[in-house]
Scaffold this active site. Structure first.
Site, short mmCIF file in Angstrom:
data_model
loop_
_atom_site.label_atom_id
_atom_site.label_comp_id
_atom_site.label_asym_id
_atom_site.label_seq_id
_atom_site.Cartn_x
_atom_site.Cartn_y
_atom_site.Cartn_z
N ASP A 241 29.92 33.95 42.82
CA ASP A 241 31.39 33.85 42.84
C ASP A 241 31.87 33.38 44.20
OD1 ASP A 241 33.79 33.96 41.49
OD2 ASP A 241 34.16 36.07 41.94
N LYS B 24 38.88 48.80 48.10
CA LYS B 24 38.93 48.10 46.80
C LYS B 24 38.87 49.13 45.68
CE LYS B 24 36.40 44.56 44.18
NZ LYS B 24 35.22 43.65 44.22
N ASP C 272 44.65 41.24 44.95
CA ASP C 272 44.52 41.67 43.56
C ASP C 272 43.68 40.64 42.83
OD1 ASP C 272 44.81 43.24 41.37
OD2 ASP C 272 47.00 43.16 41.31
#
Length: 636
Positions: free
Chosen positions: A458, A352, A332
């Site tokens: 990221d 996802k 999550d």
């Protein structure tokens, strides 16, 4: 006998026309309504077809079919306009009368006869358009007829990306045969049928800044078309115009009441026709919901269907995840939840499901939907064009009104964060060093083996997935960005090559220089990677609010310890307890060498940071020395 419906509506329009007034001032001229495809209504600011109105660089010419715009003496037909992303889809209007007798074999007459360079204008070619061109396979000019007579066409066949300034092909080698028809056919469709997308940045343009202030004061934006500087002008209505407008508003209210009564009468007379039209339109709408799906249209517009991954139905993925059973949730994050899915053939995959953002305001919900859609399409476009053993593979996607879903590799052993900070078993130094090298290889591929380069934005321990054999895959490309530079810098590897974009990423990993300057480069990924190295060394989290304020960020803590010569105070104690890791902890080519590399990766000045190639070379050198040291310990 009832009146035909067209007579009723024609009479209604006639009544409204009699009572309407014609504006006469410059401001009302700029704000007058007119039809101009492909805009749904009158073109909004910054566009205008009237001299002195709108933005000087966004002047268009309207016709019955498509509006056109001229950029740097090149005229383009406007195929599509997006107010959400501030972008246009353009198709160049070529000179159909140019002499192509000497080049007839190349069948290239409907494409531009020179490259399209938008430098010096507010426009830039979008990442997605460059990405589409970069996948083309170049041709060898020596196998083509009349190449000496058609030098420009041959240059394009050698490097198709040249036609858009700043785009280059990812294929370095030239194909000797079999490519001409495919390449020319693609270029014909690219320009005449699909067009290419251009964007502009409103935050850096003074006209947009001044126009916002003007519109707050109920003004109309324009410029001085007779002055060379084309200074911005805010047209304001005079007092007499405002009084006239108030009177007109009162008259319009009366007209509206009369018109409503008249329209209701006509509607009663043609009720049966209206019901038939309603049923027809409703059936058409229901049958075309999937065809008009915005994500599917966007993806087909930016990438050939043959290059896109398979499409799953929502029902298939709902069944594969047992209706998104919470017991099947394996992750999550900020953008969505990940579920374990099993397809009908028994294959296990990760599904996802992007978040819906329930409970937000209407404006916030629309913003979140637009951001989720952009992130969703961005991840599909990037993952469908890359292939590396240390990057997750995209197996398909689903765009449905009920949700946006991505189908990835299922990596069975959790994330690197799980192993370092919680559920996973203890990791030896050799395993940690191998994970660091594999992550660096994935980053090197994104930065150097893809044109244009990809910045992940990221790289975190939560986005590094660990397999059972302790091999890793880097995932979650929702924030990734293509770096498209001008032709003068595309072959450069300095940190001066950047794109301006709003900072996005995970706290603790986000490059402070990027956060301050809004300048994104490959070195921003290097900073995030340096924080991951520090996690591997210390076993600590990138951000921990239980630590003192000055040491809350792991990068600040480790840098200060290295500068004071106290690295041993933050080394993961689990490493020192393992006999196989003692040599790595004490040897200069082990933990200390990796700590020195991490120290360089998080340097304040991004020019002082190593690039991905340097990182790979250094880690390979450290690993070779570490294995020699381990062998010596084993012999003793």
């Amino acid at each position: 006998m009832s009146q035909p419906p067209w007579r009723c509506f024609s009479l209604l329009i006639f009544v409204l026309t009699i009572f309407s007034t014609k504006p006469s001032s410059a401001s009302t001229s700029c704000s007058s309504s007119f039809h101009c495809p492909p805009f749904n209504s009158s073109p909004p600011y910054p566009f205008s077809a009237s001299p002195g109105c709108g933005h000087p660089n966004f002047q268009i010419q309207c016709s019955s079919s498509r509006a056109t715009i001229t950029i740097k003496n090149l005229t383009f037909s406007i195929l599509h306009y997006s107010s959400i992303s501030s972008s246009l889809t353009l198709s160049p209007i070529t000179n159909t009368n140019r002499n192509t007798n000497n080049c007839s074999s190349l069948r290239f007459s409907s494409s531009p006869n020179r490259f399209i360079d938008l430098t010096g204008s507010p426009f830039r070619v979008s990442d997605s358009s460059c990405s589409r061109l970069s996948l083309l396979r170049p041709c060898s000019p020596f196998t083509l007829p009349n190449c000496s007579r058609c030098p420009w066409d041959c240059k394009l066949l050698k490097n198709p990306g040249r036609i858009l300034h700043g785009c280059e092909s990812t294929h370095g080698s030239l194909s000797e045969q079999g490519c001409q028809g495919d390449l020319l056919g693609f270029l014909q469709d690219f320009f005449t049928r699909f067009g290419f997308e251009v964007e502009w940045d409103e935050s850096q343009d003074p006209y947009f800044i001044k126009c916002r202030d003007c519109q707050i004061k109920n003004g109309v934006c324009g410029f001085n078309s007779t002055h060379p500087n084309q200074d911005f002008i805010c047209f304001h209505k005079s007092r007499s115009e405002l009084v006239t407008q108030r009177d007109n508003n009162k008259r319009v209210n009366h007209i509206a009441v009369l018109s409503l009564i008249f329209a209701l009468t006509c509607l009663l007379l043609v009720f049966s026709v209206a019901v038939a039209i309603f049923r027809s339109r409703r059936a058409s709408f229901l049958s075309s919901i999937n065809e008009e799906d915005p994500a599917a249209l966007f993806l087909r517009h930016h990438r050939s269907a043959a290059l896109l991954p398979p499409v799953f139905t929502f029902e298939e993925l709902e069944s594969a995840t047992n209706k998104f059973d919470p017991k099947r949730k394996i992750g999550d994050g900020g953008f969505g939840s990940v579920y374990l899915g099993q397809l009908s053939d028994g294959q296990l995959l990760a599904v996802k499901f992007l978040h819906h953002h329930h409970g937000a305001t209407a404006a916030a919900t629309e913003h979140c939907k637009a951001f989720s859609m952009k992130s969703f399409c961005n991840e599909i476009l990037i993952l469908s064009s890359i292939n590396h053993p240390n990057l997750v593979k995209l197996h398909g996607y689903c765009s449905d009104p009920r949700g946006l879903l991505l189908v990835h590799d299922y990596v069975t052993n959790g994330t690197l964060a799980d192993h370092l900070h919680g559920r996973g078993p203890k990791m030896t130094w050799r395993v940690r060093l191998d994970i660091a090298l594999q992550t660096a290889l994935a980053m090197e591929y994104l930065h150097f083996d893809i044109v244009p380069p990809v910045v992940h934005r990221d790289i975190t321990s939560s986005n590094i997935f660990v397999e059972k054999d302790m091999k890793i895959k880097v995932g979650d490309f929702g924030l990734s960005r293509l770096l498209v530079f001008s032709e003068t810098t595309v072959n450069s590897a300095t940190s001066s090559d950047y794109v301006c974009t709003g900072p996005q990423g995970t706290p603790g990993y986000l490059d402070p220089d990027y956060h301050r300057s809004f300048r994104l480069t490959e070195k921003s990924d290097v900073y995030s990677y340096g924080v991951v190295l520090m996690e591997l060394i210390t076993g600590m989290k990138a951000v921990d609010q239980r630590r003192e304020k000055r040491d809350m960020a792991l990068a600040d803590l480790v840098v200060s310890k290295i500068q004071m010569g106290l690295l041993d105070q933050v080394i993961d104690p689990l490493l020192a307890l393992d006999g196989d890791d003692v040599a790595a902890v004490s040897d200069g080519f082990g933990v200390a060498a990796v700590a020195e590399l991490a120290f360089r990766c998080v340097a304040t000045d991004k020019d002082d940071r190593p690039d991905a190639k340097e990182i790979v070379q250094e880690l390979r050198r450290i690993r070779s020395h570490t294995r020699v040291a381990d062998d010596d310990v084993a012999k003793n």
